[in-house]
Design an enzyme around this catalytic site. Structure first.
Site, short mmCIF file in Angstrom:
data_model
loop_
_atom_site.label_atom_id
_atom_site.label_comp_id
_atom_site.label_asym_id
_atom_site.label_seq_id
_atom_site.Cartn_x
_atom_site.Cartn_y
_atom_site.Cartn_z
N ASP A 10 0.86 -1.22 0.64
CA ASP A 10 0.18 -0.29 0.20
C ASP A 10 0.95 1.01 -0.29
OD1 ASP A 10 -1.68 -1.76 -0.20
OD2 ASP A 10 -2.87 -0.99 2.04
N ASP A 61 -4.59 -2.07 -2.24
CA ASP A 61 -6.05 -1.03 -1.98
C ASP A 61 -6.42 -0.75 -2.49
OD1 ASP A 61 -6.96 -1.99 0.93
OD2 ASP A 61 -6.93 -0.11 1.51
N HIS A 63 -10.30 -0.03 -3.45
CA HIS A 63 -11.87 -0.64 -2.84
C HIS A 63 -12.73 0.01 -3.87
CE1 HIS A 63 -9.96 -1.47 1.37
NE2 HIS A 63 -10.13 -0.44 0.95
N SER A 69 -15.71 -0.03 4.75
CA SER A 69 -14.84 0.89 5.86
C SER A 69 -15.20 2.09 5.50
CB SER A 69 -13.21 0.36 5.13
OG SER A 69 -12.83 0.43 4.12
N HIS A 80 -10.74 6.47 0.25
CA HIS A 80 -9.24 6.12 -0.01
C HIS A 80 -9.71 4.95 -0.88
CE1 HIS A 80 -9.26 2.43 3.23
NE2 HIS A 80 -8.73 2.24 2.65
N LYS A 106 -6.22 -5.98 -3.29
CA LYS A 106 -7.28 -6.45 -2.35
C LYS A 106 -8.21 -5.08 -1.78
CE LYS A 106 -4.02 -4.09 1.21
NZ LYS A 106 -4.81 -2.99 1.56
N GLU A 113 -13.74 -6.11 4.65
CA GLU A 113 -12.13 -5.52 4.98
C GLU A 113 -11.57 -6.08 4.67
OE1 GLU A 113 -10.39 -3.20 4.80
OE2 GLU A 113 -10.92 -1.85 6.70
N ALA A 146 -0.58 0.72 6.25
CA ALA A 146 0.29 1.43 7.28
C ALA A 146 0.68 0.36 8.66
CB ALA A 146 -0.96 2.09 8.07
N CYS A 150 -2.57 -2.80 7.57
CA CYS A 150 -1.85 -3.74 6.67
C CYS A 150 -0.43 -4.37 6.66
CB CYS A 150 -2.22 -2.71 5.00
SG CYS A 150 -3.36 -2.86 5.00
C1 VGL Z 1 -5.11 0.21 5.24
C2 VGL Z 1 -7.04 1.51 6.73
C3 VGL Z 1 -7.54 1.13 5.71
C4 VGL Z 1 -3.68 -0.17 5.19
C5 VGL Z 1 -5.81 -0.19 4.08
O1 VGL Z 1 -2.91 0.06 3.66
O2 VGL Z 1 -3.03 0.35 6.14
N1 VGL Z 1 -4.86 0.91 6.46
N2 VGL Z 1 -7.21 0.34 4.32
ZN ZN Z 2 -8.57 0.62 2.78
#
Ligand code: VGL
Ligand code: ZN
Length: 195
Positions: A10, A61, A63, A69, A80, A106, A113, A146, A150
């Site tokens: 990510d 990520d 979406h 989420s 996001h 993903k 989630e 993060a 993830c």
């Molecule tokens: C993430 C929150 C929502 C991540 C992804 O990549 O850590 N955190 N979606």
């Molecule tokens: Zn996400």
């Protein structure tokens, strides 16, 4: 290291300077680039003298715009990494290392989630897990964003599956400093090495 791969989680614009900009993202990208440079152009760290072929896998990520989420759907996050937007793209400094076969998406199911990249899928429908097995990878180095979400979930799933897992301490960025520190402590306790 022989039989190793790098998994970049990510490192996408929304987590860098977008709707979920994370602390330390610029530094994490810089360190990741240095690590890639060292691993692909330098000497083998286990000193075998043989330069390893070092695949780089990307997790994204990705979406739909009504993902569960997102706050509007009752989730914890601002929108996001919406499919087709700039925020969902890998940072341009890493683009030279991106290949379609080794990019795993993903979070595509609107009702699920999915923090871990482990079951992320490439365009051919192969999962990250499957591809690591096909490549006969034993050691996985993880970096990205993060830490608490993830990165941690991906690293833990890899560990459970039997890989040796390393997290690049300076190649990660986070939502919350305390959460980041706690996640590092927990990961180390579980047997994930911080390098
Ligand atoms: C993430 C929150 C929502 C991540 C992804 O990549 O850590 N955190 N979606
Ligand atoms: Zn996400």
């Amino acid at each position: 290291m022989k039989d190793s791969a790098l998994v970049v989680v990510d490192m996408l614009y929304d987590f860098i300077d977008g709707s979920m900009a994370c602390e330390g993202a610029d530094g994490a990208i810089k360190h990741t680039l240095e690590y890639i440079d060292k691993e692909t152009a330098g000497t083998d760290p286990d000193d075998s003298g043989v330069r390893s072929i070092y695949p780089i896998l990307f997790v994204r990520d990705h979406h739909p715009k009504d993902h569960c989420s997102f706050k509007e759907q009752g989730g914890p996050w601002p929108p996001h990494c919406v499919q087709g937007t700039h925020g969902a793209d890998v940072h341009e400094a890493l683009q030279p290392y991106v290949s379609e076969d080794l990019t795993f998406f993903k979070g595509e199911d609107p009702s699920l989630e999915q923090y871990s990249g482990y079951e992320g899928k490439n365009v051919a429908g192969q999962s990250l897990r499957e591809v690591l097995e096909l490549l006969e990878i034993k050691n996985v180095v993880v970096c990205g964003i993060a830490t608490e979400y993830c990165v941690r979930n991906t690293a833990e799933d890899l560990l459970k599956a039997g890989f040796k897992v390393y997290v690049l301490r300076d190649g990660i960025a986070y939502v919350d400093a305390k959460g980041h520190e706690e996640a590092l402590v927990e990961m180390e306790k579980e047997g994930i090495k911080l390098i």
